[in-house]
Design an enzyme around this catalytic site. Sequence first.
Site, PDB file in Angstrom:
ATOM      1  N   ASP A 273      -0.298  20.123   3.152  1.00  0.00           N
ATOM      2  CA  ASP A 273       1.074  19.628   3.116  1.00  0.00           C
ATOM      3  C   ASP A 273       1.071  18.397   2.202  1.00  0.00           C
ATOM      4  OD1 ASP A 273       3.738  19.167   3.469  1.00  0.00           O
ATOM      5  OD2 ASP A 273       3.709  19.361   5.654  1.00  0.00           O
ATOM      6  N   TRP A 274       2.245  17.972   1.826  1.00  0.00           N
ATOM      7  CA  TRP A 274       2.393  16.906   0.827  1.00  0.00           C
ATOM      8  C   TRP A 274       2.098  15.541   1.472  1.00  0.00           C
ATOM      9  CZ3 TRP A 274       2.945  21.514  -0.595  1.00  0.00           C
ATOM     10  CH2 TRP A 274       3.312  21.888  -1.883  1.00  0.00           C
TER      11      TRP A 274
END
Length: 740
Positions: A273-274
């Site tokens: 995920d970012w």
Amino acid sequence: MKVAARISASLALLLGSTAMAQDGEGLRSHEEAEAMAAATLAQMDQDEQIALVHGKMPALLPARERSDGWAIGAGWVQGVPRLGIPPLVETDASLGVSNLMQMRDGDVATALPSGLALASTWNVDLLREGGRMIGSEARAKGFNVMLAGGVNLVRDPRAGRNFEYLGEDPLLAGMLGGAQIAGVQDNGIIATIKHFAINDQETGRHVASVEMDEAAMRESDLLAFQIGMERGDPGSVMCSYNRVGGTYACENPFLLDQVLRQDWGFRGFVMSDWGAVHSTQAMLAGLDQQSGDQIDARRWFSTELRPMLDSGDMPAAALERAAGRVLATIYRHRLENWDPLARTEIDYAANARVAQQAAEQGVVLLRNEGAMLPLAAGVQRIVVIGGHADIGVPSGGGSSQVAPVGGFRLNEAFSNDPMRSFARRVFGGTPPLDGLRLALPDAEISYLDGIDLQAAAAAASQADIAIVFADKFATETIDHPDLSLGNGQDELIAAVAAANPDTVVVLETGNPVLMPWHDQVRAILSAWYGGQEGGTAIARVLTGAVNPSGHLPVTFPASVEQLPNPVLPGSDSPPADRAARAIYGVQADVLPFDITYPEGSDAGYRWYDARQIEPLYPFGFGLSYTTFALSGLEAQGGQQLSASFTIANTGERAGADVAQVYVRREGRARRLIGWGRRDLQPGESASVTITADPRVIGDYDAESGRWVVPAGEYVVELGNSATDIVASQTVRLDRQEVQP
Ligand code: BGC
């Protein structure tokens, strides 16, 4: 072979949508894709391999670095053009192609209704069609990876991101999520199942550690992923922000290696995920790609990786493995030589019909006293109150938010916190008021915003019918403090209902809510966030053009005390200090804490069943304008549990029913093992047979690493919801063991 693949790929681009799936080629086999990847990898130097294992957030790149004309979305991974390896151009998300903070100036896309609305359809085919539609738009806009396929379970109805997901049951979420993923990938692009794993709340998502025993994880959240992956075969898995058992999900060998690779045989690649990566060693644990690396504390998979490779602290083989998995996925999806500059026309009118169908089937009729709905054709005066029903329907905030065709008509910040700047409260899509006026041209339909309670009550007292639209904003990064509608809407509904007993409430929320005014109103619809065609769908349900068929994919609790965690975990955790930020990263907002889920694997209705608690509305519940009868339950045991039964439409209108089959056994809560959704004309009936997945009825035995279905008696139950069981039959099952 290669030439043929290239021709069909350009054909698919020309046709813009499902040609890849229809031309009979589909995905390459793993073996072929891996062999191609190995051959290409052998021609790459380490810099080229590194190019495949880290991505950027295009919106944060200086303009000169994003001048190549590729589409700007959530992420971008440089390719290796000299070897025909295209960049990975990534866009969010499961509800359509998002355009967060207008990163593509003025671009719009077809917005599906929220995940909970989609899940309320219980319609696997529709989820596939929706996935196919959003995937075709992604591809047409120049993306080859869609960050779509959110299957986190709803464990707490205050969690801000529940609206994106597919409910509280692992079978339902897994089946629907898998269908959506398969639909996206029908376009020859890569879908991403997420967020792996147990990222079931937003509070403290960057610091919290979920503490759950392995069996409970395998039987709940992990099972949703497992089923979703079997059904959808996603090219990519996105690991989540949170920690599990103290270790970040993106560097968690249990999740990324044991579960995903060894037990489930996943052969695609894992992207983070970012802002979820905390070390270069994550690569050894099984993370293949660092996404949007500008927002992590360091560029772990590029700048930090290089000296470690040089010194031998990171074996070259680890990089080769990660880059090889990314490459193999590109080949498997036949994306070599994909042209990032190609764009195709989108048939927005056709896609709007998919969005409308999903919105219509996702509306759940919760209450309909004295057949208040559908509105009588001759109704004269209607007052519509609140919820911005004059301008559109709300949508959830964060990375999944889609700027719909037609744009937003209200768009405001929800939080002053710069880390939450993308939590925008928006309204758009078709306004319910327009839909009502179109459907009832002879009625006088007025609108009030509902801010002035007295004016609303006065208008309601003059009208034949009052329809109150109540909305509650939900967004990524923020959980709800409680289960109330907020903004004085409970008082508004009570005041309107006191003035006019013929009051209808339309809920537009991202989660279950409490309804203190429940008994005072005649009808209640849960329309969730309806997406681009939401207003049309609501109007068509209210007026009877559509017979509601949605069934709840989540339990509506009667009070916060009924929840397994009456106090939301971490909601009392102090703000992160500098020391915590140094360890947990800049996105850490509170001090670290553990999340324990007292319900274990019994999320949602199973908790209510195990504790004998009566919710406000049970999982699976949903009314119709017609009546259905369920009969003829016949269950079979032995080696495999199956059940057949008949659904009959016994009313006057055509409609669809969702009949559910549950199983219970001594000492375990009721579990959904299957369902039949059938469209039936009045007087028509249909037979349904379902076969239980042994993992849904069994227990996970962490010692042996197997699922065990104990020999014994199982009660098979046929019902309209998790609490309305109309028939049951006891069968004996033999002991069965299944590999994970
Ligand atoms: C979300 C992901 C999303 C990513 C890229 C993150 O904040 O958790 O679901 O895909 O951003 O936008």
